[in-house]
Write a protein that holds these residues in place. Structure first.
Motif, PDB file in Angstrom:
ATOM      1  N   ASN A  20      23.685 -27.903 -20.116  1.00 31.80           N
ATOM      2  CA  ASN A  20      24.677 -27.506 -19.109  1.00 31.80           C
ATOM      3  C   ASN A  20      24.152 -27.733 -17.695  1.00 31.80           C
ATOM      4  N   PHE A  23      24.144 -31.425 -16.846  1.00 27.85           N
ATOM      5  CA  PHE A  23      25.483 -31.958 -16.566  1.00 27.85           C
ATOM      6  C   PHE A  23      25.967 -31.504 -15.190  1.00 27.85           C
ATOM      7  N   VAL A  27      27.188 -33.917 -12.153  1.00 31.90           N
ATOM      8  CA  VAL A  27      28.452 -33.720 -11.418  1.00 31.90           C
ATOM      9  C   VAL A  27      28.180 -33.663  -9.922  1.00 31.90           C
ATOM     10  N   ARG A  28      27.187 -32.868  -9.538  1.00 33.61           N
ATOM     11  CA  ARG A  28      26.853 -32.740  -8.114  1.00 33.61           C
ATOM     12  C   ARG A  28      26.464 -34.086  -7.511  1.00 33.61           C
ATOM     13  N   GLN A  31      29.960 -36.625  -7.900  1.00 36.60           N
ATOM     14  CA  GLN A  31      31.350 -36.198  -7.680  1.00 36.60           C
ATOM     15  C   GLN A  31      31.993 -36.844  -6.441  1.00 36.60           C
ATOM     16  N   GLU A  32      31.236 -36.912  -5.345  1.00 34.04           N
ATOM     17  CA  GLU A  32      31.847 -37.428  -4.105  1.00 34.04           C
ATOM     18  C   GLU A  32      32.190 -38.902  -4.207  1.00 34.04           C
ATOM     19  N   TYR A  35      35.039 -39.319  -6.517  1.00 31.86           N
ATOM     20  CA  TYR A  35      36.284 -38.787  -5.942  1.00 31.86           C
ATOM     21  C   TYR A  35      36.910 -39.801  -4.985  1.00 31.86           C
ATOM     22  N   TRP A  36      36.114 -40.353  -4.104  1.00 27.68           N
ATOM     23  CA  TRP A  36      36.667 -41.293  -3.114  1.00 27.68           C
ATOM     24  C   TRP A  36      37.151 -42.583  -3.769  1.00 27.68           C
ATOM     25  N   LEU A  52      39.486 -36.722 -11.382  1.00 31.16           N
ATOM     26  CA  LEU A  52      38.033 -36.526 -11.316  1.00 31.16           C
ATOM     27  C   LEU A  52      37.579 -35.557 -12.407  1.00 31.16           C
ATOM     28  N   GLN A  53      38.353 -34.506 -12.593  1.00 27.22           N
ATOM     29  CA  GLN A  53      38.026 -33.549 -13.673  1.00 27.22           C
ATOM     30  C   GLN A  53      38.089 -34.234 -15.039  1.00 27.22           C
ATOM     31  N   PHE A  56      35.025 -36.392 -15.635  1.00 23.62           N
ATOM     32  CA  PHE A  56      33.813 -35.662 -16.042  1.00 23.62           C
ATOM     33  C   PHE A  56      33.963 -35.029 -17.423  1.00 23.62           C
ATOM     34  N   TRP A  60      31.423 -35.760 -20.340  1.00 21.91           N
ATOM     35  CA  TRP A  60      30.758 -34.672 -21.096  1.00 21.91           C
ATOM     36  C   TRP A  60      30.852 -34.932 -22.597  1.00 21.91           C
TER      37      TRP A  60
END
Lengths: 182, 155
Positions: A20, A23, A27-28, A31-32, A35-36, A52-53, A56, A60
């Protein structure tokens, strides 16, 4: 907070005790950028957030079987790209909207967008980009905004470098034409 | 002039700045939001008896189905074969009676009565009128038209 390499993150992920945590770090880390990549394609923040969710969540589920034949970053980008293309395709299919109407919908989403801070020229450029076909738009965004190498793009989009160069060239010409004649 | 116009309307003029923005603290809160969604997707740990039952249940169902089929097959087979056997037995008995029918002579009958020390219970003392002569008994039996099959059965 330690910056882990992709290899370290994958080793951590395979350890059930740190799965966990690893993962969350993945993500950290990505993510950016993801996202863009998504946001430029779907324009609306809420849609980009959902996609985006989903990206991920799929990562996962599939990360345990990730064979490291490609880089983690490339792999995630590919999942995000597929999510975006599926989303746009589904949108067209669901509402029986022809291409022009989808384009209008995206442009109207751009104009009334709370989270658009660009000036007039930037708005014009975004509108011109939205007139491109989906795949050409992806190529243009990756090359123009993300300044990604063609070789890297080829791995993500599973297309030859030559085809990508031609696609970007056509996209740029079209945008130039639209900006000039608008 | 033409070159200036081209530059003014060109892509580069618009620059490469990202014109989009996100709600405040979006990226800070995203991992937690994603984690909550992942938690709902992750299967909650199941206690051992329930887990064992989940493992056993499909196997048990399969075993029950196989047993059911075997039972139905066995009963069907048994019914079929027993009918055959009953028929065979009936046929055997009929054949036996036919085959040994001539042995059931009066003499054989009487000898069997004597051998097994068999006697007719006779509540009527007058019945003894026949005395010990077997011919009289046989005649009596003939006169009363006693069914032979009953006699065989008794024998």
């Amino acid at each position: 907070m330690k910056d882990y390499s992709d290899k370290e993150l994958l080793i951590l992920f395979r350890n059930p005790d740190h799965k966990n945590y690893a993962f969350s770090e993945i993500v950290r880390k990505y993510q950016e950028r993801l996202y863009w990549h998504i946001r430029k394609m779907v324009v609306i923040h809420e849609d980009a957030d959902d996609l985006l969710q989903n990206t991920f969540l799929k990562a996962w589920q599939a990360l345990e079987n990730f064979r490291e034949e490609s880089q983690l970053y490339t792999w995630l980008y590919r999942i995000a790209t597929n999510e975006v293309l599926s989303f746009l395709k589904e949108k067209k299919r669901k509402y029986f909207l022809p291409l022009v109407d989808i384009e209008k919908e995206l442009i109207s989403g751009l104009e009334g967008n709370t989270y658009f801070d660009g000036d007039e020229l930037e708005l014009k450029l975004q509108k011109a980009i939205l007139k491109l076909p989906d795949k050409q738009r992806i190529v243009f965004n990756m090359r123009y905004y993300d300044e990604m190498k063609y070789e890297e793009m080829a791995k993500i989009l599973d297309t030859s470098v030559g085809a990508l160069k031609a696609s970007y060239h056509h996209a740029a010409k079209k945008i130039e034409y639209i900006l000039k004649n608008n | 002039m033409q070159s200036k116009d081209k530059k003014a309307t060109g892509i580069e003029q618009a620059g490469k700045n990202n014109p989009f923005s996100v709600p405040a603290n979006y990226f800070e809160s995203f991992p937690e939001k994603l984690n909550n969604r992942l938690q709902s997707k992750r299967p909650s740990p199941v206690p051992f008896p329930e887990r064992a039952w989940q493992l056993i249940r499909p196997r048990l169902a399969l075993a029950a189905v196989i047993t059911g089929f075997a039972l139905i097959g066995y009963l069907g087979l048994r019914t079929f074969t027993s009918t055959e056997q009953d028929l065979a037995n009936s046929e055997n008995i009929a054949m036996y009676i036919d085959f040994y029918q001539e042995d059931f002579s009066d003499q054989y009958f009487l000898s069997q009565l004597e051998e097994h020390d068999y006697y007719f219970e006779d509540p009527d003392p007058d019945y003894r009128l026949y005395g010990d002569d077997p011919d009289l008994y046989i005649e009596y039996l003939y006169q009363d038209e006693i069914a032979m099959d009953l006699l065989y059965a008794e024998f």
